[in-house]
Every structure is written in structure tokens, then in C-alpha cells.
Design a protein around this motif. Structure first.
Motif, PDB file in Angstrom:
ATOM      1  N   TYR A   1     -89.060-104.184  41.364  1.00  0.00           N
ATOM      2  CA  TYR A   1     -88.984-104.874  40.063  1.00  0.00           C
ATOM      3  C   TYR A   1     -87.547-105.208  39.689  1.00  0.00           C
ATOM      4  O   TYR A   1     -87.304-105.839  38.663  1.00  0.00           O
ATOM      5  N   GLY A   2     -86.597-104.787  40.507  1.00  0.00           N
ATOM      6  CA  GLY A   2     -85.223-105.208  40.249  1.00  0.00           C
ATOM      7  C   GLY A   2     -84.238-104.079  40.065  1.00  0.00           C
ATOM      8  O   GLY A   2     -84.549-102.909  40.282  1.00  0.00           O
ATOM      9  N   TYR A   3     -83.054-104.462  39.650  1.00  0.00           N
ATOM     10  CA  TYR A   3     -81.883-103.592  39.560  1.00  0.00           C
ATOM     11  C   TYR A   3     -82.036-102.669  38.350  1.00  0.00           C
ATOM     12  O   TYR A   3     -81.881-103.101  37.200  1.00  0.00           O
ATOM     13  N   ASP A   4     -82.293-101.403  38.617  1.00  0.00           N
ATOM     14  CA  ASP A   4     -82.623-100.461  37.546  1.00  0.00           C
ATOM     15  C   ASP A   4     -81.393 -99.599  37.255  1.00  0.00           C
ATOM     16  O   ASP A   4     -80.975 -98.791  38.075  1.00  0.00           O
TER      17      ASP A   4
ATOM     18  N   SER B   1    -102.536-109.929  30.048  1.00  0.00           N
ATOM     19  CA  SER B   1    -101.458-108.935  29.966  1.00  0.00           C
ATOM     20  C   SER B   1    -100.393-109.298  28.950  1.00  0.00           C
ATOM     21  O   SER B   1    -100.341-110.412  28.455  1.00  0.00           O
ATOM     22  N   VAL B   2     -99.548-108.326  28.671  1.00  0.00           N
ATOM     23  CA  VAL B   2     -98.340-108.534  27.871  1.00  0.00           C
ATOM     24  C   VAL B   2     -97.162-108.341  28.824  1.00  0.00           C
ATOM     25  O   VAL B   2     -96.995-107.264  29.385  1.00  0.00           O
ATOM     26  N   THR B   3     -96.382-109.403  29.038  1.00  0.00           N
ATOM     27  CA  THR B   3     -95.317-109.296  30.025  1.00  0.00           C
ATOM     28  C   THR B   3     -93.950-109.579  29.417  1.00  0.00           C
ATOM     29  O   THR B   3     -93.803-110.398  28.521  1.00  0.00           O
ATOM     30  N   SER B   4     -92.963-108.881  29.938  1.00  0.00           N
ATOM     31  CA  SER B   4     -91.591-109.116  29.508  1.00  0.00           C
ATOM     32  C   SER B   4     -90.693-109.242  30.731  1.00  0.00           C
ATOM     33  O   SER B   4     -91.165-109.121  31.863  1.00  0.00           O
ATOM     34  N   ASP B   5     -89.430-109.507  30.495  1.00  0.00           N
ATOM     35  CA  ASP B   5     -88.508-109.773  31.603  1.00  0.00           C
ATOM     36  C   ASP B   5     -88.248-108.549  32.476  1.00  0.00           C
ATOM     37  O   ASP B   5     -88.171-107.422  31.980  1.00  0.00           O
ATOM     38  N   LYS B   6     -88.047-108.785  33.739  1.00  0.00           N
ATOM     39  CA  LYS B   6     -87.524-107.756  34.632  1.00  0.00           C
ATOM     40  C   LYS B   6     -86.031-107.572  34.315  1.00  0.00           C
ATOM     41  O   LYS B   6     -85.437-108.364  33.600  1.00  0.00           O
ATOM     42  N   PRO B   7     -85.414-106.507  34.822  1.00  0.00           N
ATOM     43  CA  PRO B   7     -83.964-106.332  34.576  1.00  0.00           C
ATOM     44  C   PRO B   7     -83.167-107.506  35.149  1.00  0.00           C
ATOM     45  O   PRO B   7     -83.654-108.238  36.010  1.00  0.00           O
TER      46      PRO B   7
ATOM     47  N   SER C   1     -93.976-102.049  36.120  1.00  0.00           N
ATOM     48  CA  SER C   1     -92.981-103.023  36.581  1.00  0.00           C
ATOM     49  C   SER C   1     -93.219-103.315  38.052  1.00  0.00           C
ATOM     50  O   SER C   1     -93.182-102.404  38.874  1.00  0.00           O
ATOM     51  N   THR C   2     -93.456-104.560  38.355  1.00  0.00           N
ATOM     52  CA  THR C   2     -93.641-104.936  39.751  1.00  0.00           C
ATOM     53  C   THR C   2     -92.704-106.089  40.084  1.00  0.00           C
ATOM     54  O   THR C   2     -91.919-106.520  39.246  1.00  0.00           O
ATOM     55  N   GLU C   3     -92.847-106.573  41.304  1.00  0.00           N
ATOM     56  CA  GLU C   3     -91.989-107.672  41.726  1.00  0.00           C
ATOM     57  C   GLU C   3     -92.201-108.912  40.852  1.00  0.00           C
ATOM     58  O   GLU C   3     -91.278-109.698  40.640  1.00  0.00           O
ATOM     59  N   SER C   4     -93.418-109.077  40.337  1.00  0.00           N
ATOM     60  CA  SER C   4     -93.703-110.292  39.580  1.00  0.00           C
ATOM     61  C   SER C   4     -93.490-110.155  38.083  1.00  0.00           C
ATOM     62  O   SER C   4     -93.226-111.136  37.404  1.00  0.00           O
ATOM     63  N   SER C   5     -93.594-108.959  37.547  1.00  0.00           N
ATOM     64  CA  SER C   5     -93.490-108.857  36.088  1.00  0.00           C
ATOM     65  C   SER C   5     -93.390-107.429  35.593  1.00  0.00           C
ATOM     66  O   SER C   5     -93.615-106.484  36.324  1.00  0.00           O
ATOM     67  N   VAL C   6     -93.068-107.323  34.315  1.00  0.00           N
ATOM     68  CA  VAL C   6     -93.109-106.046  33.605  1.00  0.00           C
ATOM     69  C   VAL C   6     -94.226-106.178  32.573  1.00  0.00           C
ATOM     70  O   VAL C   6     -94.165-107.041  31.700  1.00  0.00           O
TER      71      VAL C   6
END
Lengths: 334, 334, 334, 334
Positions: free
Chosen positions: B238-241, B270-276, D266-271
Motif C-alpha cells: 500500500y506504499g511508503y509507511d 466502500s469508503v476509500t482514501s489516499d494511500k501514503p 490498505s492494499t495496493e489499490s486503495s485504503v
């Protein structure tokens, strides 16, 4: 490869300085050749430090400079239309701070001059270039939430202006809400056809005595059938509140405030987090660079600017309607 | 008023370029007089565009230039110590990218040269200058959460390095965790006295075959009695944590990830927000400017740099201990 | 349709009362026929109000009652194993509060009796039935985040126990962490094979003088290769902190604290939100009902209980290993 | 100590059943002696299971039962006023589901009967008893945010009703917004003096054909000078959206949605995080118990009920004004 652009900045107040600095630091292919300000003396050190060669007290020197192909108009609002006309007549591309004018007739004159000259013209509605709002627009435009049903903008300042400023500001709807009128047009891609302003003086009585309101919920109807609401207040004590929410047939989008940090402190008495970024300079600094980037790209690529003359005109029309709605206590058709 | 500083940048890879650009754009009182890179040809256009006058393939040209009073060392790690020594011997102030070296003896030699010369020396632990972590440090330092009991750092990369890189990287503890070892020292203001590394190969078997681990929970004891934990992984999909949490006797502090926007999309599914923010360039860009600012201020004001030679040494010592803990399966005292 | 179940509750302290009330109000097909407590007099009014017919000071009366087919054991820990054996020998189904015992041998004796009798046996690890943690387990079990790499549990109490209690509690690892040892087994579906406890006395020196620790970071290795960490503290001044985070090859899951409300207050000085729900009664009340529901379903449908005897045994084994790790300052294999 | 209360429940639809169950399970000092429903046969098993002795098809049996001192009116809206009058005339305390009636004259008649009889009367505006909104009211009442300037309620349903239902519902403003009209009165402690409804049909054309709207932004002015807005939609595809925001001179309060869990994936596609709790049964279940508690307390302590007859009347008046505003396209004074 991009052509060389030679810029003259007219007006070196707060926003003029920001634009000049952003161009010098961020756009190697753009030269700020001259800057004009009625208080030329006061900006000399600053301008020299930036490597700007010519510093004038009279903006006409910039208009007359044939090497300068582009002007950035950041002078007082009452001069925007006149300078726009002169710059257009000398074939210069124009970036003009908002609003073009408070007088609809003068806006039309300015836009006519721009059209006749065929120069690029962009209005300084910088919030369109904000990372959050731009993403909202993209999501709407690609159909992520279906057809828009409701659009809502919250825009509250951390502290009210002085009553003296209020008197010359054109009133809250033209001075402050104008950004939000632009935002709802930008987000929905549709025109406002009716406005009803539910407004009051709840922050500072002196603002009321100066003939203005300081708190408002402005109800909107759009051409595409959607409805909307703008929530303004001249003072939110917790800071600069800049949010939007959009409801569509397939989902909703919301934007929270940006904060200086993501730090959360939990103690015996409370869980606290950051207030919003203080004010527009902190909150929107990046957008000022972004709008310039798109402006220079429009020039280099000969494409339509992202905020056109019509985009400059419409919010003024809505603002005047909101003012009338407030005075007459009824919805106003546009 | 600040004195004029003349800088030579040594090494123009990714981080060298970032520093050079930040200095040129952000520090009018600092001149980047020269840049050296073994592939001088490849950086010519870029350097000229920035207005850098001298481009060398041999860094010695910078060392020999008596007008240059300050070097920014961004070359490969195995050259840091040697260049540091040479720069110190010629009286130049030094900003050195992390780590100083993987060999403790060579670090000591470099630091001895610096001390003998009395020049400024700062190590590139940029995360200390991040808006979030700096705020955490301030809150701890002013007693907001009392005495620290537990400090935890989460630091996970979005994608693993290649096994080839792993072989020459010094291993995860020296290559990646080294930032976190610095962070816990910075946040607690205390030294690590014991380390136990619970590590595994759970991302990529090839990393294990290259003799390294890719996932670790590193347990720490501090001189002041506090305990700590670093959570590393070479790949979080999911990215840079990049988070920290600190528990103290009067409260706790936590830091969430920075995200590109605050947009939240709610749909039927779903409810989605940005990855880091994607990786360290996006996440820490501001901190690279901030560390330079503090470095130049230390020079101008003749004050201690915010990340000293000892601050460069200690994380290497902890990293070597973590490596040994991992190999021997037991806690290691420092 | 479900069969009628007749229950005897043994021990009417805080948790015994909760179970009795939950059964009376929530399970029409279950009758609480009798309750036993060494202070029978003190619970009389309460029990009569609930409509419980028989109130005993001696739990043997419940064991001897052939109509009662099920016992809920909520008495003091040192009696759990003995009552379990007696209840099993009389063919009664058993719900036993955690831990079964601190003595591994006695646990084995109790479980042997249960197995011989073929009765249902469930241990009171209620957190498995919590809405948040159950969802995490479901997401892991259905592969949402791929293979588990790292599992982390934060479990901190709002206030420390008295040093007197600490002396008889079996120590933090058996008294408090035992829930977390169960949680990591539940979430990962894998057994702990190694434990290293990094612990300290940072809350109350008297706890240290009583021979225990009050703060710990417990490092774990699992049979399936994953690694983990439990973060315990006897006092978090901001309240009962109950979170988990799991990292897997396809994503990560995290759980935030439940709060009394979602109210956020923004003022000139701060943005504040609710602290976590106060303590386990507030936080886990629903889970006490849920575990009973599953227990009664296991009886009615003759299925395996969701928290078996082995699930009761394993956390005690891990707890004892953690204790030893702490004493010997090294990782302990299980 | 509380007196014994004997209750008759009139109407055993969804909400009648909820009240009956809550009373039986939660209030030992209250007896549900009888229940009446036109489909008495269908509720028999359920009522017997709850231990309710008398099940009638004719509510008059309850009115005539002198032992019954309190009625819970959950029958169809058109019967509320008549049953209220009869219950009042026989001296019974009354809990009446909302709305009392859609006809203002009949509401007055019902309230006159209540007043004459001097019985307790409470209207079922359950949201006042919700943990979130109650906290907001408390914070406002104790001055946490100074004087209220702006109050905003978002109330959107997860799915629209059938057009058939719409025809008999009294319209969105009386059927759905009525809760929000109550909420703004509750939160502000002030009366609505003007209403302007900006409404549209954006969810389902059939609702428009049935003569109603399905999406609305309702602008309000309050007696105390504050302004407000209610945001309604018959369908938010992401679920039941129940939020409020209040701006005051000293700060702001906001309430986010309750969710089933706090789990974030949190996955590759979304949070992604949880959608709101599904609908009013899930979201407000606790509030149904709380309103009963306060109702019975009002009876036992002979105090004013927390939602009086006037509180039942006012939202209907505002709803009718909103309807008229919508039809006439202008703000309506109350």
C-alpha cells in the motif's frame, strides 16, 4: 522545447510578490524582465535580490516594452480591466488576479479587448489548482460518483477583515464567496441558474454597520439540475476551513482540511490534533505555482487557458445575484 | 546578515541533484560554484541549466578550489570518509550524506579529521527535519507527554530493492533501518543500550539468498530506561509507511502518514482514501530543504550542526549490533 | 429449534454478574436456574431481581443439580480447574473464565476431564468476539491481505492495578498479556514458537518491588514464519488502548480504538476528539454477549466451541515463556 | 425507589416491537401488560415469547384497562391523535411515535387533551437520545463553542422508499426531514422563524411523479439570529449518512458517522474503511432504549418529559412551511 517567455509583473503587493518569486524560482524558461508598483522604492531590494532588472513605478513602462510578451496583473482590482485592455492591445498574454472587476460592463470591455487581440487570458482562481480540489474535479469528470446531485463548499476565514476593508471590498459575496462560486462551477461543470443567500451579521457588528454580512449559507440551483450550498463565515476561530462535499448518484466525495502535521496527542484530558493550515498563503501556496505552470503551458502550447474570461465573469454575476438575494430576501434567477 | 557561502557538490546522483537544485532555488546567499560527478558528461545540461559554472569528473578539483568553503558529499558511500577527510584538511565545511561509512574505524578517522580541522560537519539524516517528526520531538522536549516509556517507529518501503543492490547495501539494518535508529535517538534524546532483532525473509526469497532479511521487528532498550521497537519491511504494497508512536507518563503522541490529498470517496462498495505519499522523494522533499537551511545557518551563526558526527556514528553501531543480534538470535548490548 | 439449556453460574463477581444478566436478557431459550457465590447474601437482591430461583454459597449444589446441564465458571482463578473437573464428571457443559489456571499440569488435568466426559468447553477469551477483531480475523481468513508477515497488538490499561493485586495476579504476562497471546493466535491462525520480552518498570516502582513489570514490548515468532509484537502498558493516561495492525503480502489491516462518540470540537486552541472507551467493561460489553451466543450455539448444534481447551492452554504457555524471557534476558523457544 | 409502571403497547409493527422488547429486557420495574395490533394473530408467538399476557386486536381494550397507566403509541400515524386523546382522557401517560399527526388542528386537539388530563406526554424523536447528538447538545448548552452561528444537519437514507409509500407519507419534509427539524431545534435551543427549501427530484423520477421531491437543501433562520441548513437525500448509495456540524463564536463541533468497525484495509489499490451503519435500526438502536429510560424517569419523578407536545408540533409546522416554500419557490416565515 518551450519558447522563452518574458514577463512583466504589475503590482507587487503580497500576491504579486508570490507570483514573481514562483516564476523566478520555478520556471527557468520564463524571465521576469520588469516589475511595476506604485511604491517602486519599497520593493527595490526585494526585486534586485530576485534578479529582476527593471523596476518601475508606472505600469505603462511594461505595457510599452515590446520585448515583454506576457503580463501578470496583481494591482488593485479597480485597475484590472484597464490594464487588461492596454496589455491586450499591445498583444501581450495576460494573467489577471481575481476579480477582473466588480462592474460587469467593464469586464465585458476587458474580455472584448482580449478576444479581439487573440491573446491568452487567465484569471487567478488558484483553488482550481489545489491538490485536493483538482482531484475532486477529476473524480467527478471521470464519472466516479455518477451524476452530481448536491455540491457543498465550506469556506471560512480565520479572522474577519477590518470594517474599513469591508467598505471597499465589494462585500463578502464578491470578495470572499467569489472563489466558492468559481469552485462550484469548476466542480460541477455546470452553470448556476438561481441563488438564494441566507446571510447574517454574527461575527462583528461593525461589518453590519459597514453594510455587509459576515456569515452566509448560499443556496444554489444548477443548469444540470443539481443543487448546492456554500457555507461562508468571516471568522472560524479554529482557523481557515476549506472543504467540499459532493453527492452523486453513484457515491460521494469529501475533502478534509489540510493540516500542518498529522500529529495526534492523547493525554488524560483529551485527544488533540492540528488545526487547519493557518490561512490562504499556507493552505494554497502550491496552487499559485500550479496555476502559473498551466498558464505558461497554455502560452507555449497555444491552448485554451484553464480559467478563461468567462470563468472570470460568471462568479461576479453570481455574486451580484447573491447580494440582491440578500437584500430582497428571495431567490434570484440568473 | 548572512555571509556568502560557496558550495561544491560532490556526486550528482538523485540526492546530489536534489541538494544542488534546492540550494540554487532556495538560498540566494549560497552559490553552487562547482559540481563533480564521475559521469560529468551526463549532468552537463542539467548543471548548466541551473547556472552552475564548473562541472568536474574529479571531485579533487573541488577540494583544491580555495574559494569553495563548503562541500556537499553525495557520492557513493565508500567514498564518504575519504572525501570528508580531504575536505576537512582543506578547511571546508561538510554536509555528508548518510551513512558516513559502514566501517566504524573509518568513521572514527573521518570524525577525527573533522574535529582537528574545526569545520562544520552535518550528516544527512533528513527525517529529523520532517514537519511531523520535528513536531513530535518538540512536544517530547517540552514535556508534553512526561517521561518517555515506549517509542515505536514504523518504516516500510513501497517496493523491495533488487537482490543485486541488497548484496552491496550493507544489509537492511545499515541501509534502511539506519534512518530509524537515528529517529529513535532523535525522538528520545537517549542512547540505545541494547538491541534485539526479530527478522525474517517474507518479501522476496532472493533477498534471503543474498544474505539479508526483508522484514524485522527490532526491540530496543534505552539508557534512560525507555524501551522501543522499530518495524521495518522492504515492501508494504500500500506504499511508503512512515509513522511513529511515543508513549509517555503524561500522554502519547502518534503520527499518521502524509497523503497526496485528503479526498475520501464513498460508494456502494466502500469508503476509500489516499494511500501514503509514494516514496521518500515525495514524502520527504521538504525535509531536504530544511536540513540545508539548518546546515547553512550553523555555518553562518557558527553553531553546532543539528546532526553531528556522533549522530552519524551511533546509528551505524546500532545497525551492526542489530545484524549480530539477528545472526546470533539474542539481544546485543552496545 | 434450539433445545432448552439450564445454566448454573458459579461466582458472582463483576464478570459473573455480567454473564448472568446477559443470559437472562438475551437468551430466552436459556434458563439461569442457580447461582453460587461464597458471599451469597450479598448477591441475593440482585439475583432475585433477575428471576434466578436458587442462590447458593456452595458451588457444589450446582454441580449436584442434575437438571443443570451447563455451568459458567466465574469464580477465582485457583478454583477454575477443580470446578471444571467436577462439572465435567457430572456431564455438564462448561464455560470457563480465563485463565483455566496458571499451573500447566492442572490445566492438563482439567482438559483431560473435559475430554473424557465429552462435554462442551469454552474459555472466556471474549476479545475474539469483538466487532473489530472478528472482522480482522475474517479479512485475514479470506485472504484479503495475502500471507501474514507481521502482526502487532497494542493493549494498554487506563490505570495500573494495586501492587497487592500484582503479587497474586500471576504477573503482567499471565494476567494481562494473556488476552493478547490469545489474540495473536486467533488472528494469525498460527502458533507462537519463540518469545522475547523487552520489559521494564516505568509506571509504578511498587509494581517492580512486587516482582513484576508494568511495560513491555514482546517479540514473537510464529510457526508459519510471521513475526509479531505485543505492546503492553499497565497505564496509558489517555485510556484503554486496544488496537491491532497486521501486515500481509497483499495489504495491511489496522484497527483504531472505539470511542464513546464521534464528536470533534475545534476551538482557537485545539481540535479535540474523544478518548477511547474507558475500560474493558465499556469497550467489550458486546463481546461478552457474543461469546455466550456462540457457546450456546455450540451446545445446541453439537459443534466445536470457538475457544477450545487448547486455546485456553496455549496463552498460558506463552505467558510463562515470556516471564522466563524477561528473567533470563533472552528469547525462549516454546 | 421507582414505582411500578404498567404499560400497554399499541401497534406492533417494527418500532412497536422494538419498544416492547426494550421495555421487557431493560426495565425490570416496568411491566408490558398488553399489546394491541390489528393483526393480533401475527404477533402472538412473538408476544408470548416476551411474556406479554394480553394480546388484543383492538387497542380500546388497552384504553379500558384501568391497571394500565401508560401507553406506547406505535400504530399508524393517522391514529396517533385519536388514541392520544382517548389515553389522556383515561388518565394514562403517553409515549407517542412521531409525528403526532400531519394535521395541525388535530395535533392541537391531542395536546389539549393531554394538557387537560395532566398526563405525561413524550414524542418519539429518538435521535435526541443518540450518544453523538446528545453530546453535541451538552457541549453547546455548556457554552463550549460560544453563541451558535450556523447549524447544519446531513441526513440521507441508504435507499429511497417506494413511490407508493411516498404518496401516503406526507412527503419528504414531513416524513424524513421532520427528524432534522427536531434536531436543529434541539441543538440550537431556538425556534425556526424562516425556511427556504431548495429541492429537486434527482434520485427517482417516480417520486417526482408521485408529487414529492427526493433531494433537498433546506435553509433556515432561527429566532436567536443563527442560520442553518438541512441536507436531505432519499438515497446515498454509500449508506445512512447522519452528521451534524455547528459553528459558534468560540469554536465548532462536528459529528461523523458511526461505523460497524474501525477496521482500515490498505492494499495496493486503495485504503478502505467501513461505510456508515446501515440504517436507522442499526444506527439508532441504543437511542430507542434511552428515550424510554427518560420517559419512565419522567413518570417516576414527575418531571417534564424530554420531548414535549410542543416539540411534537413544531417540526410539523416547519415541515409544512418547507413544503410551501418548495411549491412557491420562496422563503416562508413561520
Amino acid at each position: 522545447m518551450q519558447q522563452r517567455i518574458r514577463v512583466g509583473v504589475i503590482g507587487a503587493g503580497r500576491i504579486g510578490k508570490i507570483h514573481a518569486e514562483n516564476i523566478v524560482k520555478g520556471f527557468p524558461q520564463v524571465e521576469v524582465k520588469a516589475i511595476a508598483d506604485v511604491y517602486a522604492d519599497k520593493i527595490k531590494d526585494w526585486a534586485v535580490g530576485l534578479g529582476i532588472k527593471h523596476i518601475y513605478s508606472d505600469y505603462k513602462k511594461i505595457i510599452e516594452d515590446k520585448e515583454i510578451d506576457t503580463v501578470i496583473i496583481c494591482s488593485s482590482t479597480d485597475t484590472h480591466a484597464q490594464i487588461t485592455i492596454e496589455a491586450a492591445q499591445t498583444g501581450k498574454n495576460i494573467f489577471c488576479e481575481k476579480p477582473i472587476d466588480y462592474d460587469v460592463e467593464r469586464i465585458h470591455q476587458a474580455l472584448a479587448a482580449v478576444e479581439k487581440a487573440g491573446v491568452k487570458f487567465q484569471v487567478g482562481f488558484n483553488r482550481r489548482f489545489d491538490h485536493n480540489f483538482k482531484k475532486v474535479r477529476e473524480l467527478i469528470a471521470n464519472g466516479s460518483i455518477g451524476d452530481i446531485q448536491v455540491v457543498k463548499v465550506i469556506s471560512r476565514d480565520p479572522a474577519p477583515p477590518s470594517p474599513q476593508y469591508v467598505k471597499v471590498s465589494g462585500g463578502m459575496f464578491l470578495d470572499m464567496t467569489i472563489h466558492d462560486f468559481d469552485m462550484v462551477r469548476y466542480l460541477t461543470g455546470s452553470e448556476v441558474v438561481e441563488v438564494y443567500a441566507n446571510a447574517a451579521v454574527l461575527v462583528d457588528k461593525a461589518i453590519g454597520e459597514a453594510g455587509d454580512v459576515d456569515t452566509a449559507l448560499i443556496s444554489l440551483k444548477f443548469e444540470n439540475g443539481a443543487i448546492g450550498m456554500i457555507d461562508n463565515c468571516r471568522q472560524a476561530v479554529y482557523g481557515y476551513d476549506q472543504r467540499v462535499e459532493v453527492l452523486g448518484t453513484k457515491g460521494a466525495i469529501s475533502v478534509a482540511n489540510d493540516t500542518p502535521t498529522t500529529v495526534v496527542v492523547s493525554t488524560e484530558s483529551s485527544v488533540t490534533s492540528d488545526k487547519p493550515k493557518y490561512f490562504f498563503l499556507e493552505r494554497y501556496m502550491e496552487s499559485f505555482q500550479e496555476e502559473m505552470k498551466d498558464f505558461f503551458n497554455s502560452i507555449s502550447n497555444n491552448t485554451v487557458t484553464p480559467v478563461t474570461g468567462v470563468d472570470g465573469l460568471k462568479p461576479v454575476l453570481i455574486g451580484l445575484a447573491a447580494k440582491r438575494s440578500c437584500e430582497e430576501g428571495r431567490p434570484i434567477r440568473l
